[in-house]
Enzyme design. Structure first.
Site, mmCIF file in Angstrom:
data_model
loop_
_atom_site.group_PDB
_atom_site.id
_atom_site.type_symbol
_atom_site.label_atom_id
_atom_site.label_comp_id
_atom_site.label_asym_id
_atom_site.label_seq_id
_atom_site.Cartn_x
_atom_site.Cartn_y
_atom_site.Cartn_z
ATOM 1 N N ALA A 1 36.697 29.753 -84.516
ATOM 2 C CA ALA A 1 38.026 30.072 -83.977
ATOM 3 C C ALA A 1 39.010 30.260 -85.113
ATOM 4 C CB ALA A 1 38.503 28.960 -83.044
ATOM 5 N N ASP A 2 40.070 30.989 -84.811
ATOM 6 C CA ASP A 2 41.141 31.161 -85.778
ATOM 7 C C ASP A 2 42.455 31.359 -85.035
ATOM 8 O OD1 ASP A 2 41.343 31.393 -88.849
ATOM 9 O OD2 ASP A 2 42.722 32.921 -88.112
ATOM 10 N N THR A 3 43.529 30.868 -85.616
ATOM 11 C CA THR A 3 44.860 30.951 -85.016
ATOM 12 C C THR A 3 45.836 31.532 -86.027
ATOM 13 O OG1 THR A 3 44.434 29.004 -83.637
ATOM 14 C CG2 THR A 3 46.738 29.625 -83.962
ATOM 15 N N LYS B 1 33.419 33.405 -88.752
ATOM 16 C CA LYS B 1 33.156 31.964 -88.841
ATOM 17 C C LYS B 1 31.953 31.579 -87.986
ATOM 18 C CE LYS B 1 37.930 30.651 -89.846
ATOM 19 N NZ LYS B 1 39.152 29.970 -89.349
ATOM 20 N N ALA C 1 41.854 33.342 -81.445
ATOM 21 C CA ALA C 1 40.596 33.972 -81.049
ATOM 22 C C ALA C 1 39.481 32.955 -81.167
ATOM 23 C CB ALA C 1 40.303 35.184 -81.931
#
Length: 197
Positions: A68-70, A53, A105
């Site tokens: 970011a990613d969750t 991203k 992250a």
């Protein structure tokens, strides 16, 4: 030239979290393939997505990009956003009465190159009745949330304990994100905290 931040995410929660540390990003969502690779571990998966991203956003001189990613992880199973009501109710039933992990992250590109961090938080939930799960789904809140719930919203009544970063469960680990932004040279709190040398 002062550095500005691009947020490569449409998440209003991430924008709000950044605002709490004095950072007002320009929101520029990117679209990438979020399909896990075969046998990809949850930590590797979420870190890869954050990196992709951050690297996918169009950037001009003087701009940094945060991606970011969750993910919610039960055992080694990644629980993404629910496909539909049945999937959302199944996720809540799986999380009910037990412990799971939330991994977020974050990746930031800028003058210091590509910087990354990942945070794992353990979350415990009480037993959730089928009536509660139905009512929660009907609220509309869980439809676009990883794991089918929002810890900062109505689902807060289900969470009995949390070990780690609360903001990471919401969508962005603030301590780690602030350090990455400072290393890129982006001031926090409107410049009261200087960039790291």
């Amino acid at each position: 030239m002062s550095l500005s931040l691009i947020l490569a995410s449409a998440s209003p929660r991430r924008r709000e979290l950044l605002a709490t540390i004095g950072v007002e990003p320009r929101v520029r969502p990117v679209h990438i393939d979020e399909t896990p690779h075969p046998d990809e571990a949850p930590l590797a998966y979420v870190t890869r997505l954050a990196r992709e991203k951050a690297l996918a956003a169009e950037v001009a001189p003087g701009q940094a990009v945060l991606g970011a990613d969750t993910v919610v992880v039960l055992g080694e199973r990644i629980l993404g956003k629910p496909r539909d009501k049945a999937d959302g109710l199944a996720m809540l039933a799986a999380l009910s009465g037990g412990e799971h992990r939330v991994i977020t992250a974050v990746a930031v590109t800028g003058p210091a190159g590509l910087l990354e961090a990942a945070v794992t938080t353990r979350v415990w939930m009480r037993e959730i009745s089928s009536a509660e799960a139905e009512a929660y789904w009907a609220s509309g809140e869980p439809g676009d949330k990883a794991g089918g719930y929002a810890v900062q919203g109505l689902a807060s009544i289900f969470v009995t304990r949390l070990e780690g970063s609360y903001s990471a469960v919401v969508g962005l680990p603030l301590h780690e994100s602030a350090e990455l932004l400072r290393r890129q040279g982006l001031p926090l709190w409107s410049g009261a905290l200087p960039p790291m040398a």
